[in-house]
Design a protein around this motif. Structure first.
Motif, short mmCIF file in Angstrom:
data_model
loop_
_atom_site.label_atom_id
_atom_site.label_comp_id
_atom_site.label_asym_id
_atom_site.label_seq_id
_atom_site.Cartn_x
_atom_site.Cartn_y
_atom_site.Cartn_z
N MET A 20 20.07 25.69 -6.30
CA MET A 20 19.10 25.71 -7.25
C MET A 20 19.54 25.15 -8.69
SD MET A 20 17.34 29.18 -9.13
CE MET A 20 16.28 29.18 -10.94
N VAL A 21 18.66 23.95 -9.28
CA VAL A 21 18.90 23.63 -10.61
C VAL A 21 17.93 24.09 -11.51
CG1 VAL A 21 19.21 21.47 -11.92
CG2 VAL A 21 19.91 21.61 -9.65
N ALA A 22 18.36 25.12 -12.43
CA ALA A 22 17.41 25.98 -13.34
C ALA A 22 16.46 25.22 -14.15
CB ALA A 22 18.06 27.30 -13.58
N GLY A 23 15.33 25.53 -14.42
CA GLY A 23 14.82 24.93 -15.72
C GLY A 23 14.90 25.93 -16.89
N THR A 24 14.54 25.37 -18.00
CA THR A 24 14.62 26.40 -19.03
C THR A 24 13.37 27.44 -19.32
OG1 THR A 24 13.35 24.69 -20.61
CG2 THR A 24 15.66 24.42 -20.50
N GLY A 25 12.19 27.04 -18.71
CA GLY A 25 11.09 27.77 -18.86
C GLY A 25 10.24 27.51 -20.22
N GLY A 26 9.16 28.19 -20.57
CA GLY A 26 8.42 27.54 -21.83
C GLY A 26 7.73 26.38 -21.42
N GLU A 27 7.37 25.95 -22.70
CA GLU A 27 6.56 24.27 -22.45
C GLU A 27 7.47 23.31 -22.85
OE1 GLU A 27 3.40 23.47 -21.43
OE2 GLU A 27 3.69 25.49 -20.36
N PRO A 28 7.22 22.02 -22.23
CA PRO A 28 8.08 20.90 -22.54
C PRO A 28 8.11 20.49 -24.21
CG PRO A 28 6.80 20.59 -20.80
CD PRO A 28 6.15 21.77 -21.36
N ASP A 29 9.32 20.40 -24.75
CA ASP A 29 9.55 20.06 -26.15
C ASP A 29 10.90 19.11 -26.18
OD1 ASP A 29 11.55 21.98 -26.27
OD2 ASP A 29 10.41 23.54 -27.00
N GLY A 30 11.11 18.70 -27.30
CA GLY A 30 12.41 17.92 -27.48
C GLY A 30 13.49 18.75 -27.22
N ALA A 31 13.64 19.99 -27.50
CA ALA A 31 14.85 20.68 -27.39
C ALA A 31 15.09 20.90 -25.86
CB ALA A 31 14.69 22.00 -27.94
N ASN A 32 14.29 21.25 -25.04
CA ASN A 32 14.45 21.33 -23.56
C ASN A 32 14.36 20.31 -22.76
OD1 ASN A 32 11.58 21.40 -23.20
ND2 ASN A 32 11.42 23.30 -23.31
N LEU A 33 13.93 19.05 -23.43
CA LEU A 33 13.58 17.61 -22.78
C LEU A 33 12.72 17.72 -21.77
CD1 LEU A 33 17.69 16.54 -22.43
CD2 LEU A 33 16.15 16.17 -24.22
N GLY A 34 11.90 18.57 -21.75
CA GLY A 34 10.92 18.83 -20.86
C GLY A 34 11.16 19.58 -19.41
N ARG A 35 12.59 19.67 -19.52
CA ARG A 35 12.98 20.33 -18.16
C ARG A 35 12.89 21.76 -17.75
NH1 ARG A 35 18.71 16.66 -18.31
NH2 ARG A 35 17.50 14.63 -18.74
N VAL A 36 11.68 22.25 -17.82
CA VAL A 36 11.30 23.56 -18.01
C VAL A 36 11.14 24.23 -16.38
CG1 VAL A 36 10.21 23.44 -20.17
CG2 VAL A 36 8.73 23.03 -17.91
N GLY A 37 11.01 23.24 -15.57
CA GLY A 37 10.74 23.95 -14.19
C GLY A 37 11.93 23.97 -13.23
N ASN A 38 12.05 24.63 -12.16
CA ASN A 38 13.41 24.48 -11.37
C ASN A 38 13.18 23.32 -10.02
OD1 ASN A 38 14.10 26.93 -12.41
ND2 ASN A 38 13.02 28.09 -11.05
N THR A 39 14.16 23.02 -10.06
CA THR A 39 14.36 22.15 -8.92
C THR A 39 15.39 22.60 -7.98
OG1 THR A 39 16.00 20.73 -10.02
CG2 THR A 39 13.71 19.82 -10.27
N GLY A 40 15.78 21.84 -6.89
CA GLY A 40 16.94 22.41 -5.83
C GLY A 40 17.15 21.51 -4.84
N PHE A 41 18.16 21.50 -3.89
CA PHE A 41 18.56 20.89 -2.74
C PHE A 41 18.95 21.68 -1.86
CE2 PHE A 41 21.72 20.21 -6.20
CZ PHE A 41 23.00 20.31 -5.51
N ILE A 42 19.05 21.07 -0.62
CA ILE A 42 19.70 21.60 0.57
C ILE A 42 20.55 20.71 1.26
CG2 ILE A 42 19.41 22.70 2.80
CD1 ILE A 42 16.58 23.73 1.61
N VAL A 43 21.64 20.79 1.67
CA VAL A 43 22.61 20.16 1.87
C VAL A 43 22.88 20.39 3.69
CG1 VAL A 43 25.23 19.47 2.05
CG2 VAL A 43 24.01 20.07 -0.07
N GLY A 44 22.39 19.54 4.43
CA GLY A 44 22.50 19.50 5.83
C GLY A 44 24.12 18.76 6.41
N ARG A 45 24.27 18.77 7.75
CA ARG A 45 25.40 17.84 8.44
C ARG A 45 25.33 16.28 7.99
NH1 ARG A 45 24.93 17.28 13.02
NH2 ARG A 45 23.00 18.32 13.58
N LYS A 46 24.05 15.91 7.91
CA LYS A 46 23.82 14.44 7.93
C LYS A 46 23.28 13.85 6.34
CE LYS A 46 22.06 13.90 12.42
NZ LYS A 46 21.06 13.32 13.18
N GLY A 47 22.97 14.97 5.45
CA GLY A 47 22.54 14.13 4.24
C GLY A 47 21.93 15.69 3.51
N VAL A 48 21.15 15.35 2.43
CA VAL A 48 20.69 16.28 1.37
C VAL A 48 19.12 16.19 1.55
CG1 VAL A 48 20.63 17.09 -0.90
CG2 VAL A 48 22.89 15.96 0.16
#
Length: 317
Positions: free
Chosen positions: A40-68
């Motif tokens: 998981m790559v955690a977001g900041t929450g709240g609403e997008p602004d200059g302080a959080n660079l708009g990165r308020v939502g969570n993203t993520g990734f899953i690693v398998g044998r062949k790729g991501v």
């Protein structure tokens, strides 16, 4: 005076370098391993602004044998690049596919960074249609909020893969790990999907669930959303990554169900009592959720929207 000027210049240069380093650290992303190969790559929450660079939502990734496989791409081209860098800090396996789970600005616009590197971006057909119909406006709003520099390289896009049924995405072949893309019809939004890793019981819930944040009903079909949450309760879930907020357990499903139940029950009671729309946001106080992110804004809007929907239902009877 010249010596003083040189000293001042040195201090200024040092300060600028320190600021640049702080900005770079702030822009860097730290993946959190929730289960074997699941991050998981955690977001900041709240609403997008200059302080959080708009990165308020969570993203993520899953690693398998062949790729991501990447789940959601972030708010901007720069955010997408930072996410790719974060993945490379964990594994040298290639990123094979990015899935956008739902149509909200903080999950969409990192796609440009992925497509630049030949990584296909997949969306449900209905979610892609919603994005095309309104997200030029989202992008303009982000540019005004975050500034042209932060949004440089960020563009509207056409998904490389549009699907209508999740089996159209063969993650097992792409990354060497069996992944399920769950689609419940128009629920929390049109084309909203979740990504489930059955090996670890990890669910990336996308728009279906938030944690400690008021869920937005604007695009929802509330009865279908309730059915989707009921279905999630039956899955063997160990960890849930919500669209916003900290990772959790099935309790997140229960909390969202409780909020939606209390919201709809209260609004129906107000409609039955003949309360005017102007009174509904104030009269729909739900103390259990008052500490949640966006209570003062999204909750009030939710109350008005649900009231209007139920009022319309009555008029059509």
């Amino acid at each position: 005076m010249r010596a003083l000027s040189r000293t001042a210049s040195c201090w200024l240069a040092a300060a600028l370098l320190a600021c640049a380093a702080m900005t770079a650290r702030a822009a860097a992303l730290d993946p959190i391993e929730l289960a074997s190969g699941v991050y998981m790559v955690a977001g900041t929450g709240g609403e997008p602004d200059g302080a959080n660079l708009g990165r308020v939502g969570n993203t993520g990734f899953i690693v398998g044998r062949k790729g991501v496989l990447v789940i959601d791409t972030g708010t901007s081209y720069r955010h997408g690049r930072a996410l790719l860098d974060a993945i490379r800090s964990v594994t040298d396996k290639p990123v094979r596919l990015a899935i956008v789970t739902h149509t909200r600005q903080e999950f969409l616009f990192g796609a440009a960074a992925f497509r630049e590197q030949g990584i296909p971006v997949a969306m449900h057909q209905a979610a892609a249609g919603l994005m095309a119909s309104r997200c030029e406006t989202c992008l303009k709003t982000l540019r005004a909020t975050l500034g042209e520099d932060e949004m440089r390289g960020t563009t509207m896009f056409e998904p490389d893969i549009r699907f209508t049924t999740p089996p159209g995405l063969d993650a097992a072949t792409l990354i060497g790990r069996s992944i399920q893309v769950l689609y419940f019809g128009h629920s929390s939004g049109p084309g909203d999907v979740a990504v489930f890793d059955p090996v670890t019981g990890t669910l990336f819930a996308g728009g279906l669930l938030d944690a400690q944040r008021i869920p937005d009903v604007f695009d929802s079909d509330l009865p279908a959303w309730g059915e989707a949450l009921h279905t999630l309760q039956a899955l063997p879930l160990e960890v849930i990554v919500p669209g916003h907020g900290p990772a959790g357990t099935k309790r997140l499903v229960t909390q969202t169900e409780r909020y939606l139940d209390q919201l709809t029950t209260r609004v129906r009671a107000l409609l039955t009592a003949g309360a005017p729309l102007s009174e509904v946001p104030d009269a729909t106080a739900l103390p259990e959720f008052a500490a949640w992110d966006q209570y003062a804004t999204v909750h009030r809007r939710n109350a008005a929207l649900v009231y209007l929907r139920y009022e319309r239902e009555q008029l059509l009877k």
